[in-house]
Design a protein around this motif. Structure first.
Motif, PDB file in Angstrom:
ATOM      1  N   GLY A  27      37.900  41.770  38.907  1.00 34.44           N
ATOM      2  CA  GLY A  27      38.830  42.827  38.552  1.00 34.44           C
ATOM      3  C   GLY A  27      39.419  43.489  39.786  1.00 34.44           C
ATOM      4  N   ALA A  28      38.555  43.776  40.760  1.00 31.09           N
ATOM      5  CA  ALA A  28      39.031  44.366  42.015  1.00 31.09           C
ATOM      6  C   ALA A  28      39.898  43.381  42.791  1.00 31.09           C
ATOM      7  CB  ALA A  28      37.836  44.799  42.862  1.00 31.09           C
ATOM      8  N   GLU A  29      39.544  42.085  42.716  1.00 28.57           N
ATOM      9  CA  GLU A  29      40.342  41.075  43.424  1.00 28.57           C
ATOM     10  C   GLU A  29      41.751  40.967  42.828  1.00 28.57           C
ATOM     11  OE1 GLU A  29      41.438  37.993  46.020  1.00 28.57           O
ATOM     12  OE2 GLU A  29      39.796  39.451  46.101  1.00 28.57           O
ATOM     13  N   LEU A  30      41.863  41.048  41.513  1.00 29.14           N
ATOM     14  CA  LEU A  30      43.174  40.992  40.878  1.00 29.14           C
ATOM     15  C   LEU A  30      44.040  42.172  41.317  1.00 29.14           C
ATOM     16  CD1 LEU A  30      45.192  39.831  38.845  1.00 29.14           C
ATOM     17  CD2 LEU A  30      44.003  41.113  37.048  1.00 29.14           C
ATOM     18  N   ILE A  31      43.440  43.370  41.370  1.00 26.40           N
ATOM     19  CA  ILE A  31      44.198  44.549  41.804  1.00 26.40           C
ATOM     20  C   ILE A  31      44.649  44.388  43.249  1.00 26.40           C
ATOM     21  CG2 ILE A  31      44.053  47.037  42.216  1.00 26.40           C
ATOM     22  CD1 ILE A  31      42.112  47.208  39.879  1.00 26.40           C
ATOM     23  N   ASN A  32      43.794  43.858  44.106  1.00 24.98           N
ATOM     24  CA  ASN A  32      44.161  43.659  45.513  1.00 24.98           C
ATOM     25  C   ASN A  32      45.300  42.665  45.659  1.00 24.98           C
ATOM     26  OD1 ASN A  32      42.226  45.451  46.436  1.00 24.98           O
ATOM     27  ND2 ASN A  32      40.643  43.873  46.660  1.00 24.98           N
ATOM     28  N   ARG A  33      45.313  41.639  44.834  1.00 24.06           N
ATOM     29  CA  ARG A  33      46.386  40.642  44.927  1.00 24.06           C
ATOM     30  C   ARG A  33      47.719  41.223  44.434  1.00 24.06           C
ATOM     31  NH1 ARG A  33      44.224  34.505  43.939  1.00 24.06           N
ATOM     32  NH2 ARG A  33      42.259  34.719  45.088  1.00 24.06           N
ATOM     33  N   ILE A  34      47.667  42.008  43.398  1.00 27.43           N
ATOM     34  CA  ILE A  34      48.889  42.664  42.937  1.00 27.43           C
ATOM     35  C   ILE A  34      49.389  43.621  44.005  1.00 27.43           C
ATOM     36  CG2 ILE A  34      49.847  44.238  41.217  1.00 27.43           C
ATOM     37  CD1 ILE A  34      47.897  43.066  39.190  1.00 27.43           C
ATOM     38  N   GLN A  89      57.448  55.855  34.336  1.00 26.88           N
ATOM     39  CA  GLN A  89      56.871  55.941  35.678  1.00 26.88           C
ATOM     40  C   GLN A  89      56.477  54.564  36.199  1.00 26.88           C
ATOM     41  OE1 GLN A  89      53.634  58.674  35.112  1.00 26.88           O
ATOM     42  NE2 GLN A  89      54.955  60.479  35.008  1.00 26.88           N
ATOM     43  N   ALA A  90      56.398  53.598  35.299  1.00 23.16           N
ATOM     44  CA  ALA A  90      56.074  52.221  35.676  1.00 23.16           C
ATOM     45  C   ALA A  90      56.757  51.299  34.686  1.00 23.16           C
ATOM     46  CB  ALA A  90      54.565  51.993  35.680  1.00 23.16           C
ATOM     47  N   ILE A  91      57.132  50.125  35.152  1.00 19.55           N
ATOM     48  CA  ILE A  91      57.784  49.156  34.280  1.00 19.55           C
ATOM     49  C   ILE A  91      56.773  48.259  33.578  1.00 19.55           C
ATOM     50  CG2 ILE A  91      58.063  47.339  36.013  1.00 19.55           C
ATOM     51  CD1 ILE A  91      60.819  46.801  34.871  1.00 19.55           C
ATOM     52  N   ALA A  92      55.526  48.205  34.124  1.00 13.92           N
ATOM     53  CA  ALA A  92      54.492  47.365  33.536  1.00 13.92           C
ATOM     54  C   ALA A  92      53.128  47.995  33.780  1.00 13.92           C
ATOM     55  CB  ALA A  92      54.522  45.946  34.117  1.00 13.92           C
ATOM     56  N   ALA A  93      52.190  47.664  32.907  1.00 15.50           N
ATOM     57  CA  ALA A  93      50.819  48.141  33.037  1.00 15.50           C
ATOM     58  C   ALA A  93      49.871  46.975  32.817  1.00 15.50           C
ATOM     59  CB  ALA A  93      50.541  49.259  32.037  1.00 15.50           C
ATOM     60  N   VAL A  94      48.775  46.984  33.541  1.00 14.68           N
ATOM     61  CA  VAL A  94      47.766  45.933  33.442  1.00 14.68           C
ATOM     62  C   VAL A  94      46.462  46.582  32.987  1.00 14.68           C
ATOM     63  CG1 VAL A  94      46.481  44.135  34.638  1.00 14.68           C
ATOM     64  CG2 VAL A  94      48.870  44.585  35.250  1.00 14.68           C
ATOM     65  N   SER A  95      45.937  46.101  31.874  1.00 17.24           N
ATOM     66  CA  SER A  95      44.666  46.596  31.353  1.00 17.24           C
ATOM     67  C   SER A  95      43.629  45.491  31.498  1.00 17.24           C
ATOM     68  CB  SER A  95      44.817  47.013  29.875  1.00 17.24           C
ATOM     69  OG  SER A  95      43.585  47.449  29.362  1.00 17.24           O
ATOM     70  N   ILE A  96      42.615  45.737  32.343  1.00 18.20           N
ATOM     71  CA  ILE A  96      41.570  44.757  32.631  1.00 18.20           C
ATOM     72  C   ILE A  96      40.342  45.113  31.798  1.00 18.20           C
ATOM     73  CG2 ILE A  96      40.143  43.706  34.422  1.00 18.20           C
ATOM     74  CD1 ILE A  96      42.253  44.596  36.458  1.00 18.20           C
ATOM     75  N   GLY A  97      39.894  44.172  30.965  1.00 18.80           N
ATOM     76  CA  GLY A  97      38.773  44.414  30.073  1.00 18.80           C
ATOM     77  C   GLY A  97      37.446  44.539  30.797  1.00 18.80           C
ATOM     78  N   PRO A  98      36.418  45.085  30.132  1.00 19.62           N
ATOM     79  CA  PRO A  98      35.115  45.311  30.793  1.00 19.62           C
ATOM     80  C   PRO A  98      34.365  44.031  31.122  1.00 19.62           C
ATOM     81  CG  PRO A  98      35.023  45.895  28.456  1.00 19.62           C
ATOM     82  CD  PRO A  98      36.454  45.631  28.767  1.00 19.62           C
ATOM     83  N   THR A  99      34.702  42.906  30.483  1.00 12.26           N
ATOM     84  CA  THR A  99      33.990  41.647  30.735  1.00 12.26           C
ATOM     85  C   THR A  99      34.852  40.657  31.514  1.00 12.26           C
ATOM     86  OG1 THR A  99      34.751  40.746  28.607  1.00 12.26           O
ATOM     87  CG2 THR A  99      32.661  41.973  28.616  1.00 12.26           C
ATOM     88  N   PHE A 100      35.857  41.150  32.216  1.00 11.64           N
ATOM     89  CA  PHE A 100      36.822  40.268  32.879  1.00 11.64           C
ATOM     90  C   PHE A 100      36.136  39.358  33.899  1.00 11.64           C
ATOM     91  CE2 PHE A 100      39.975  39.500  36.283  1.00 11.64           C
ATOM     92  CZ  PHE A 100      40.953  38.860  35.534  1.00 11.64           C
ATOM     93  N   SER A 101      35.331  39.917  34.794  1.00  8.29           N
ATOM     94  CA  SER A 101      34.675  39.115  35.838  1.00  8.29           C
ATOM     95  C   SER A 101      33.669  38.143  35.238  1.00  8.29           C
ATOM     96  CB  SER A 101      33.982  40.032  36.852  1.00  8.29           C
ATOM     97  OG  SER A 101      34.932  40.797  37.562  1.00  8.29           O
ATOM     98  N   ARG A 102      32.908  38.599  34.257  1.00  4.86           N
ATOM     99  CA  ARG A 102      31.904  37.726  33.648  1.00  4.86           C
ATOM    100  C   ARG A 102      32.556  36.559  32.922  1.00  4.86           C
ATOM    101  NH1 ARG A 102      28.402  40.732  29.387  1.00  4.86           N
ATOM    102  NH2 ARG A 102      30.317  40.429  28.180  1.00  4.86           N
ATOM    103  N   ASP A 103      33.667  36.853  32.246  1.00  8.04           N
ATOM    104  CA  ASP A 103      34.353  35.774  31.529  1.00  8.04           C
ATOM    105  C   ASP A 103      34.908  34.730  32.496  1.00  8.04           C
ATOM    106  OD1 ASP A 103      33.789  37.023  29.159  1.00  8.04           O
ATOM    107  OD2 ASP A 103      35.724  38.058  29.030  1.00  8.04           O
TER     108      ASP A 103
END
Length: 370
Positions: free
Chosen positions: A62-69, A95-109
């Motif tokens: 999840g943190a890696e995805l945010i860093n890449r964005i 205030q933003a054109i897009a939003a990203v919602s990362i689920g609680p099991t993202f890394s495990r999945d």
């Protein structure tokens, strides 16, 4: 003898345009401004994008995805929120054109090869830009999903697709826009100058003097036709030089083929302008008539949207649009070095349109004299 009369009329038409301060301003100022403004401002690229992220995942990916964005040059800022209401509010208030919602099991999945819980929310009020941003985000997510988690991730091996763009390998937007403007602004100048020609004579009261001069009707039409063609050729030369020297657009094709096609294109445009001018009693009517033709011509030319994407009943109408054919020639000469056969295929329709429009303008001009 006829050449001397025609030469005098051509010089008179050029002086009528160039001696008028407003005429000089219309011919020189706006086209240059439009070339630079449209080349830089009228872009389909999406940059400086603001993103909102709601990260419920405490794992690495999840943190890696945010860093890449955050590291992508397209995105200007990332605002982190801690609840869905704040995410919804950021989209509602634009205030933003897009939003990203990362689920609680993202890394495990991701680590187990299961379907990851990720949602991208877009602002549909800016649909075109939102879809482009979605493509950027999907590309980042796909790149993240193709990487193994320390060599231990289960699941299928990803197939990497490497796109290659011909004729514009770096997808530089000016390479697409500037050749289009070469044709579009030449249409604007040729149409406006010609449309004002006869209407100006009527408004100033010199039309009757022209009728009693030794000039014959066809000589008057030729004299009205040649100056806009010369002015259009001059502007075309300026735009070609600016495209190659200022914007760095490669000129891969033949200038001879470009100018050969441009002559018939300008004749077709001037024919439309003369027809509008013969119908108009004042310069104001001529200007309105020119823009009444120019706006649909731009929309139906493939300038911004492909003709293939238009409704089936609308596509045949584009066959009567001279801008459609010359756009193909300009793009091809600049970026593709198209052969003479392809230039000819797009030039003979221009010759037919020029013949029809000039004949119609001549008929209407003669009829208005009766």
């Amino acid at each position: 003898m006829w050449w001397a009369r025609l030469k005098a009329l051509i010089i008179k038409e050029l002086l009528a345009v160039l001696r008028d301060p407003r005429g000089r301003m219309v011919l020189i100022g706006p086209p240059i401004v439009q070339l630079f403004v449209f080349s830089y401002a009228a872009t389909l690229e999406v940059k400086n994008v603001d993103i909102v992220v709601f990260n419920q995942d405490a794992g690495r990916w999840g943190a890696e995805l945010i860093n890449r964005i955050d590291g992508a040059p397209t995105f200007r800022s990332i605002t982190r929120v801690d609840n869905p209401e704040a995410l919804r509010e950021a989209i509602d208030l634009q205030q933003a054109i897009a939003a990203v919602s990362i689920g609680p099991t993202f890394s495990r999945d991701l680590a187990t090869g299961a379907r990851a819980d990720l949602q991208i929310i877009l602002d549909g009020r800016r649909s075109n830009s939102a879809q482009i941003v979605a493509g950027y985000l999907n590309q980042i997510v796909a790149g993240l999903g193709a990487e193994p988690a320390s060599g231990t991730r289960a699941g299928p091996v990803a197939i990497e697709v490497v796109p290659r763009n011909w004729f514009n390998p770096n997808l530089i937007f000016q390479w697409f826009m500037v050749p289009n403007l070469v044709a579009a602004i030449a249409l604007l100048i040729g149409l406006v100058v010609t449309a004002l020609s006869i209407a100006r004579e009527r408004e100033l009261g010199t039309f009757d003097q022209l009728m009693v001069s030794p000039l014959r009707t066809h000589e008057i039409l030729i004299g009205k036709l040649i100056p806009p063609v010369l002015i259009g050729t001059f502007h075309l030369t300026v735009y070609v030089l600016a495209a190659a020297l200022v914007f760095g657009v490669p000129l891969r094709g033949s200038l001879f083929l470009l100018y050969g096609s441009a002559v018939f294109y300008l004749l077709a445009v001037v024919g439309v302008g003369l027809f509008i001018s013969a119908m108009s009693a004042t310069q104001q009517q001529a200007i309105l008539g020119a823009f009444l033709f120019m706006v649909p011509a731009m929309l139906l030319s493939g300038f911004a949207t492909p003709i293939e994407n238009m409704p089936g009943w609308l596509q045949p109408i584009t066959l009567a649009n001279p801008l459609r054919y010359f756009l193909a020639v300009v793009r091809g000469v600049f970026l593709k070095a198209i052969p003479a056969e392809e230039v000819l295929n797009n030039t003979w329709p221009l010759a037919v349109i020029a013949l029809i429009t000039l004949s119609a303008a001549s008929w209407l001009f003669r009829r208005r004299l009766e």
